[in-house]
Design a protein around this motif. Structure first.
Motif, PDB file in Angstrom:
ATOM      1  N   THR A 112       0.835  -1.201   0.000  1.00 13.87           N
ATOM      2  CA  THR A 112       0.000   0.000   0.000  1.00 13.87           C
ATOM      3  C   THR A 112       0.873   1.256   0.000  1.00 13.87           C
ATOM      4  OG1 THR A 112      -1.785  -1.110   1.196  1.00 13.87           O
ATOM      5  CG2 THR A 112      -1.722   1.293   1.313  1.00 13.87           C
ATOM      6  N   ARG A 113       0.501   2.236  -0.785  1.00 16.81           N
ATOM      7  CA  ARG A 113       1.258   3.487  -0.872  1.00 16.81           C
ATOM      8  C   ARG A 113       1.093   4.300   0.415  1.00 16.81           C
ATOM      9  NH1 ARG A 113       0.065   5.740  -6.347  1.00 16.81           N
ATOM     10  NH2 ARG A 113       1.271   3.858  -6.842  1.00 16.81           N
ATOM     11  N   ILE A 114       2.211   4.674   1.022  1.00 20.84           N
ATOM     12  CA  ILE A 114       2.211   5.459   2.260  1.00 20.84           C
ATOM     13  C   ILE A 114       2.847   6.810   1.959  1.00 20.84           C
ATOM     14  CG2 ILE A 114       3.015   5.560   4.652  1.00 20.84           C
ATOM     15  CD1 ILE A 114       3.212   2.484   4.564  1.00 20.84           C
ATOM     16  N   ASP A 115       2.074   7.879   2.085  1.00 20.88           N
ATOM     17  CA  ASP A 115       2.572   9.200   1.689  1.00 20.88           C
ATOM     18  C   ASP A 115       2.711  10.165   2.860  1.00 20.88           C
ATOM     19  OD1 ASP A 115      -0.075   9.696   2.220  1.00 20.88           O
ATOM     20  OD2 ASP A 115      -0.627  10.168   0.148  1.00 20.88           O
ATOM     21  N   GLU A 116       2.750   9.619   4.077  1.00 20.49           N
ATOM     22  CA  GLU A 116       2.990  10.459   5.249  1.00 20.49           C
ATOM     23  C   GLU A 116       3.568   9.603   6.368  1.00 20.49           C
ATOM     24  OE1 GLU A 116      -0.461  11.549   7.756  1.00 20.49           O
ATOM     25  OE2 GLU A 116      -1.697  10.693   6.148  1.00 20.49           O
ATOM     26  N   GLY A 117       4.131  10.269   7.368  1.00 20.21           N
ATOM     27  CA  GLY A 117       4.633   9.552   8.528  1.00 20.21           C
ATOM     28  C   GLY A 117       6.028   8.984   8.345  1.00 20.21           C
ATOM     29  N   TYR A 118       6.472   8.223   9.329  1.00 26.80           N
ATOM     30  CA  TYR A 118       7.854   7.732   9.354  1.00 26.80           C
ATOM     31  C   TYR A 118       8.135   6.658   8.307  1.00 26.80           C
ATOM     32  CZ  TYR A 118       6.148   3.637  11.972  1.00 26.80           C
ATOM     33  OH  TYR A 118       5.491   2.494  12.364  1.00 26.80           O
TER      34      TYR A 118
END
Length: 297
Positions: A112-118
């Motif tokens: 899944t694409r993660i575009d925020e956070g660590y």
């Protein structure tokens, strides 16, 4: 399990691929003194391996093991690669999950694409665990920057997964003080540092949780080094709504699209397929290993 079988039936029909799922080939344990033991690994933890052989069970001290090969040679790890300052190689973790009776099915899914956070823009391998769980291995799979387990379940199912996830990750923590820190985490959300690692629990309400509960162990320095630019990262990931429904259930009738994406993204990342797609337990609770087969074969 049904998703795996549907995919395999389609590939077998269209491409003539045979997976040999009716049999489970033996595992091979090679000791540091050169002794070789064959059988079926029925349990594995940080300290020992229980190998089922024709004459009974053999308990093997993991510290004496040089390497373990599974039947199709696609899952191999070397014991001397285990370092207290590193997360274990991904194949070792898969091997250990394979021997956990609570894990009924485990197979790779698109990340899944993660575009925020660590975890933003860090490439990773993603695996579906049972019906509602997920395991993610970030950065170099042989030397992970982060290992994360999560569940979209609620109530008793979530509680059981939390027990599984904490026990599994704790098996790789060698320091007593770090282990105490790990188990002191508030299940509703908290993070604590132990040496170079950070232990973190994210509740479903956080914006980058996608409605799931998550627990992770990560090295922030390795994460920073593994981070990609947007263009590179997008080639290896898909938006959440192309993988799961809002409740976290994998989207139906997307198995073949996901399989095609995995082939393309894995070739872009590694230049080859991982050689391992997943496993499941049949109605008799017998383990069935599913290799990663290219549709071009």
């Amino acid at each position: 399990m049904k998703q795996i079988i549907l995919l395999l039936l389609f590939l077998n029909t269209c491409f003539g691929i045979s997976y040999g799922l009716d049999r489970l080939l033996p595992d091979l344990v090679i000791m540091k003194d050169g002794t070789r033991y064959e059988g079926l690994i029925i349990k594995s933890n940080a300290k020992e391996i229980i190998l089922q052989q024709s004459l009974g069970e053999r308990i093997i001290n993991k510290a004496s093991v040089q390497r373990i090969n599974d039947a199709d040679k696609s899952m191999v790890y070397f014991a001397d690669l285990v370092d207290p300052d590193k997360a274990p190689p991904w194949r070792m973790m898969v091997q250990d999950l394979r021997c956990n009776d609570m894990v009924k099915s485990f197979f790779q899914i698109p990340a899944t694409r993660i575009d925020e956070g660590y975890l933003k823009n860090v490439p990773y391998l993603s695996f579906q665990v049972n019906n509602h769980g997920e395991m993610n291995v970030y950065g170099n799979p042989k030397d992970p920057a982060c290992v994360e387990l999560g569940s979209y379940a609620r109530g008793e199912r979530l509680e059981k997964f939390q027990e599984l996830a904490r026990e599994f990750l704790a098996g790789y923590i060698s320091s007593r003080s770090a282990l105490a820190t790990f188990y002191s985490l508030n299940l509703k959300g908290e993070e604590k540092r132990a040496g170079k690692f950070i232990f973190k629990i994210k509740p479903p309400t956080e914006s980058d949780s996608f409605g799931a509960w998550w627990i992770s162990i990560y090295d922030p320095e390795r994460l920073a080094k593994a981070r990609l630019n947007d263009a590179e990262y997008q080639k290896l990931t898909l938006p959440f709504d192309q993988i799961r429904n809002k409740n976290g259930v994998l989207k139906k009738n997307r198995e073949l699209q996901h399989h095609d994406f995995l082939q393309t993204s894995m070739m872009d990342w590694f230049g080859k397929l991982p050689g391992f797609y997943g496993f499941y337990r049949d109605g008799a609770n017998q383990l069935k290993v599913v290799p990663y087969i290219s549709s071009s074969n």
